[in-house]
Design a protein around this motif. Structure first.
Motif, short mmCIF file in Angstrom:
data_model
loop_
_atom_site.label_atom_id
_atom_site.label_comp_id
_atom_site.label_asym_id
_atom_site.label_seq_id
_atom_site.Cartn_x
_atom_site.Cartn_y
_atom_site.Cartn_z
N VAL A 176 -57.36 31.43 -9.64
CA VAL A 176 -56.01 31.23 -10.21
C VAL A 176 -55.26 32.55 -10.16
O VAL A 176 -55.50 33.44 -10.97
CB VAL A 176 -56.09 30.77 -11.69
N ASN A 177 -54.36 32.68 -9.19
CA ASN A 177 -53.60 33.93 -9.09
C ASN A 177 -52.39 33.89 -10.01
O ASN A 177 -51.93 32.80 -10.38
CB ASN A 177 -53.15 34.16 -7.65
N ALA A 178 -51.90 35.08 -10.36
CA ALA A 178 -50.61 35.12 -11.06
C ALA A 178 -49.56 34.60 -10.09
O ALA A 178 -49.69 34.80 -8.88
CB ALA A 178 -50.29 36.56 -11.47
N THR A 179 -48.55 33.94 -10.59
CA THR A 179 -47.46 33.54 -9.70
C THR A 179 -46.71 34.79 -9.27
O THR A 179 -46.81 35.85 -9.93
CB THR A 179 -46.47 32.60 -10.41
N SER A 180 -45.97 34.68 -8.19
CA SER A 180 -45.18 35.82 -7.72
C SER A 180 -44.27 36.32 -8.83
O SER A 180 -44.11 37.52 -9.03
CB SER A 180 -44.33 35.42 -6.52
N GLY A 181 -43.69 35.38 -9.55
CA GLY A 181 -42.77 35.75 -10.62
C GLY A 181 -43.47 36.50 -11.75
O GLY A 181 -42.97 37.51 -12.24
N GLN A 182 -44.65 35.98 -12.14
CA GLN A 182 -45.40 36.65 -13.21
C GLN A 182 -45.77 38.07 -12.79
O GLN A 182 -45.65 39.02 -13.57
CB GLN A 182 -46.70 35.88 -13.50
N ALA A 183 -46.25 38.20 -11.55
CA ALA A 183 -46.67 39.53 -11.09
C ALA A 183 -45.46 40.46 -10.97
O ALA A 183 -45.50 41.59 -11.45
CB ALA A 183 -47.38 39.41 -9.74
N ALA A 184 -44.38 39.97 -10.37
CA ALA A 184 -43.21 40.82 -10.16
C ALA A 184 -42.66 41.35 -11.49
O ALA A 184 -42.22 42.50 -11.59
CB ALA A 184 -42.13 40.07 -9.40
N GLU A 185 -42.74 40.51 -12.51
CA GLU A 185 -42.23 40.90 -13.83
C GLU A 185 -43.03 42.11 -14.35
O GLU A 185 -42.47 43.09 -14.84
CB GLU A 185 -42.41 39.70 -14.77
N VAL A 186 -44.35 42.03 -14.22
CA VAL A 186 -45.20 43.13 -14.72
C VAL A 186 -45.04 44.37 -13.82
O VAL A 186 -44.96 45.50 -14.32
CB VAL A 186 -46.67 42.69 -14.82
N HIS A 187 -44.96 44.15 -12.52
CA HIS A 187 -44.78 45.29 -11.61
C HIS A 187 -43.49 46.04 -11.95
O HIS A 187 -43.46 47.27 -11.97
CB HIS A 187 -44.73 44.82 -10.15
N GLY A 188 -42.43 45.30 -12.19
CA GLY A 188 -41.16 45.92 -12.52
C GLY A 188 -41.27 46.73 -13.81
O GLY A 188 -40.73 47.84 -13.93
N TYR A 189 -42.02 46.18 -14.75
CA TYR A 189 -42.22 46.87 -16.02
C TYR A 189 -42.99 48.16 -15.80
O TYR A 189 -42.64 49.22 -16.34
CB TYR A 189 -42.98 45.95 -16.98
N LEU A 190 -44.05 48.09 -14.99
CA LEU A 190 -44.86 49.28 -14.71
C LEU A 190 -44.02 50.34 -13.99
O LEU A 190 -44.10 51.53 -14.30
CB LEU A 190 -46.07 48.91 -13.85
N ARG A 191 -43.18 49.90 -13.07
CA ARG A 191 -42.36 50.87 -12.34
C ARG A 191 -41.37 51.55 -13.29
O ARG A 191 -41.11 52.75 -13.19
CB ARG A 191 -41.62 50.18 -11.17
N GLY A 192 -40.86 50.79 -14.22
CA GLY A 192 -39.97 51.38 -15.22
C GLY A 192 -40.70 52.44 -16.04
O GLY A 192 -40.14 53.49 -16.37
#
Ligand code: PGA
Length: 259
Positions: A176-192
């Protein structure tokens, strides 16, 4: 522009003989990868053999962990210079399996990150929340704590050399992978957070990979997200044709642009 990166984490799989077969097949299938960088992380026992096989080619070698000291009385441990000697360029640190099974703390992981950098290895700092933490709305709190602690004490020049991997624990080895949206949300947060800890430019340069049940069928959707700079692949990296397909699909421009 960040070059996509795909890392195969072989975990505790394969004899030296099996590792050589797998690495040889990957090397043949990816002779001139374009628009993507590729790293494989065999078990320690196979590093020398796989390193020899891949030497001089485009596929780089990584280890799955390391000790934070250069040498000493640490039975069973492997020091960064030992990895460098075998040709390793990358090292995974803070993988959730080591956090959980070995009890690696954020503080210990930070020491390893700093040791890796000091010896010229690129640390791949893994962070990610458990299913419970996600249910409780603690995803951002968890990854923020892991990221801040993991990168503590690094200069901006060091931070820019690190690779980050968002690996939700509930997605690792589950299918069960994270959806693209779920992952992108966390990635954006980490980049911030990286922008806050280092600088905006550094945050734009740092690669953030997604890991957790990545396979040929879902990698394109994941890397289509601007925030997702590649994949850390476990189970699906043990099958050469499958891994080669993942790499090709993760390359900038898609499967058509390389070979
Ligand atoms: P998986 O593992 O691809 O088998 O889910 C990923 C990882 O643990 O890095």
């Amino acid at each position: 522009m960040r070059t996509p990166l795909v890392i195969g984490n072989w975990k505790m799989h394969g004899t030296v003989a099996e590792a050589k077969v797998l690495a040889g097949a990957i090397r043949e299938g990816l002779r001139r990868p374009r628009g993507v960088q590729v790293v494989v992380c065999p078990p320690f026992t196979a590093l020398a053999a796989v390193g020899e096989l891949l030497a001089g080619g485009p596929i780089l070698l990584g280890a799955q962990t390391c000790h934070h000291e250069a040498a000493g009385p640490h039975t069973g441990e492997i020091a960064p210079p030992m990895l460098v000697e075998l040709g390793c360029r990358y090292v995974l640190l803070g993988h959730s399996e080591r956090r959980k099974e070995i009890g690696e703390s954020d503080e210990l992981i930070n020491r390893k990150v700093r040791a890796a950098l000091a010896h010229g290895l690129t640390p791949v700092l893994c962070v990610g929340e458990t299913a419970d933490e996600r249910r409780q709305g603690l995803t951002f709190t968890t990854v923020e704590g892991q990221l801040r602690a993991g990168l503590a004490g690094l200069t901006p020049d060091q931070t820019v050399k690190a690779v980050l991997a968002y690996e939700p624990v509930w997605a690792i080895g589950t299918g069960v992978n994270a959806t693209s949206g779920q992952a992108a949300e966390v990635h954006g947060y980490l980049r911030g957070l990286v922008a806050e800890l280092a600088s905006k430019d550094i945050a734009q340069a740092v690669r953030i990979l997604y890991g957790g049940s990545v396979k040929a069928e879902n990698v394109e959707g994941l890397v289509a997200e601007a925030e997702i700079d590649g994949a850390l692949v476990g189970g699906a990296s043990l099958n050469a044709p499958g891994f080669i397909t993942i790499v090709k699909k993760a390359a900038r421009g898609g499967a058509a642009s390389k070979e």
